[in-house]
Design a protein around this motif. Sequence first.
Motif, PDB file in Angstrom:
ATOM      1  N   UNK A  80      52.538  24.768  27.601  1.00 57.25           N
ATOM      2  CA  UNK A  80      51.133  24.909  27.956  1.00 57.25           C
ATOM      3  C   UNK A  80      50.320  25.399  26.763  1.00 57.25           C
ATOM      4  N   UNK A  81      50.914  26.324  25.998  1.00 59.33           N
ATOM      5  CA  UNK A  81      50.216  26.821  24.818  1.00 59.33           C
ATOM      6  C   UNK A  81      49.929  25.728  23.815  1.00 59.33           C
ATOM      7  N   UNK A  82      50.912  24.873  23.550  1.00 57.16           N
ATOM      8  CA  UNK A  82      50.691  23.787  22.596  1.00 57.16           C
ATOM      9  C   UNK A  82      49.652  22.794  23.109  1.00 57.16           C
ATOM     10  N   UNK A  83      49.602  22.579  24.409  1.00 57.40           N
ATOM     11  CA  UNK A  83      48.588  21.685  24.959  1.00 57.40           C
ATOM     12  C   UNK A  83      47.186  22.262  24.744  1.00 57.40           C
ATOM     13  N   UNK A  84      47.043  23.567  24.941  1.00 55.35           N
ATOM     14  CA  UNK A  84      45.757  24.210  24.670  1.00 55.35           C
ATOM     15  C   UNK A  84      45.447  24.174  23.169  1.00 55.35           C
ATOM     16  N   UNK A  85      46.468  24.423  22.380  1.00 58.06           N
ATOM     17  CA  UNK A  85      46.323  24.409  20.924  1.00 58.06           C
ATOM     18  C   UNK A  85      45.856  23.039  20.442  1.00 58.06           C
ATOM     19  N   UNK A  86      46.453  21.992  20.984  1.00 56.51           N
ATOM     20  CA  UNK A  86      46.046  20.631  20.632  1.00 56.51           C
ATOM     21  C   UNK A  86      44.571  20.414  20.933  1.00 56.51           C
ATOM     22  N   UNK A  87      44.118  20.900  22.074  1.00 55.26           N
ATOM     23  CA  UNK A  87      42.705  20.738  22.438  1.00 55.26           C
ATOM     24  C   UNK A  87      41.800  21.485  21.463  1.00 55.26           C
ATOM     25  N   UNK A  92      37.987  20.721  16.989  1.00 49.60           N
ATOM     26  CA  UNK A  92      37.551  21.183  15.676  1.00 49.60           C
ATOM     27  C   UNK A  92      37.550  20.055  14.646  1.00 49.60           C
ATOM     28  N   UNK A  93      38.577  19.220  14.652  1.00 51.86           N
ATOM     29  CA  UNK A  93      38.661  18.130  13.682  1.00 51.86           C
ATOM     30  C   UNK A  93      37.567  17.115  13.918  1.00 51.86           C
ATOM     31  N   UNK A  94      37.303  16.800  15.177  1.00 53.89           N
ATOM     32  CA  UNK A  94      36.180  15.926  15.548  1.00 53.89           C
ATOM     33  C   UNK A  94      36.202  14.612  14.771  1.00 53.89           C
ATOM     34  N   UNK A 109      39.584  27.163  11.057  1.00 55.39           N
ATOM     35  CA  UNK A 109      38.935  28.179  11.898  1.00 55.39           C
ATOM     36  C   UNK A 109      39.460  28.117  13.327  1.00 55.39           C
ATOM     37  N   UNK A 110      39.710  26.903  13.808  1.00 59.04           N
ATOM     38  CA  UNK A 110      40.240  26.751  15.168  1.00 59.04           C
ATOM     39  C   UNK A 110      41.647  27.323  15.274  1.00 59.04           C
TER      40      UNK A 110
END
Length: 227
Positions: A80-87, A92-94, A109-110
């Motif tokens: 779950x943490x990595x899924x949030x991290x990916x988001x 941020x990369x946009x 920064x993200x």
Amino acid sequence: MAWSKDKGRGQGPGEEPGKRGYHHGNLRETLIRAALDLIGEKGPAGFTFADAARWAGVSPAAPYRHFRDRDALMADVARQGFERFEAFLKTAWNEGRPDPFTAFNNLGKAYLAFARTEPAYFAAMFEAGIPLESNPELRQAGDRAFAILRTASEALSEKLPKAGRPPASMMALHIWSISHGIASLFGRGDAARRKLPMTPEELLEAAVLIYLQGLGWGGAGGSGAPR
């Protein structure tokens, strides 16, 4: 969010963990919340499966309905943490906008923001010692997050002189190491955070600039975009 004692549990002063725990019928999510809260209090290795059950207010045998053991619970927390991290990273990369250098700074920064605002997830992801090879879903979640950093590194690599340019995958690993080291030491949102005479964001931006200049980067203009 970071699962602090009050924010994660909603527990009143002096209230026993089991008095709050499992009320809404979703034991799996309750146990994940328990793990996050306990990580925040004791670290990723400081509690047992039975502690998580006690926090949830269920019998020690109840968690086995959803998780093989404590490691399986921690793997799900980390996933779950990595899924949030990916988001975090994807936003941020946009897609490299407005330019690769600025977007790359936003990515850094993200990374720091995630370590600061999600310290329990961050600890589960990187400090719990979960073997990735035996947890394919966790490994895939981590790979998806890292793929964003690799994409960003590919975009920056194209701006570097071809002579001596490292493979994008190697560049991504270098940048990941720099970002993760600063986040782990200076950017995290728990008691293990060390003090700096500058912000972690400033330290990371300077470190990345030094790294890129060592690869032949021509410098940056006032806007942060390459000249």
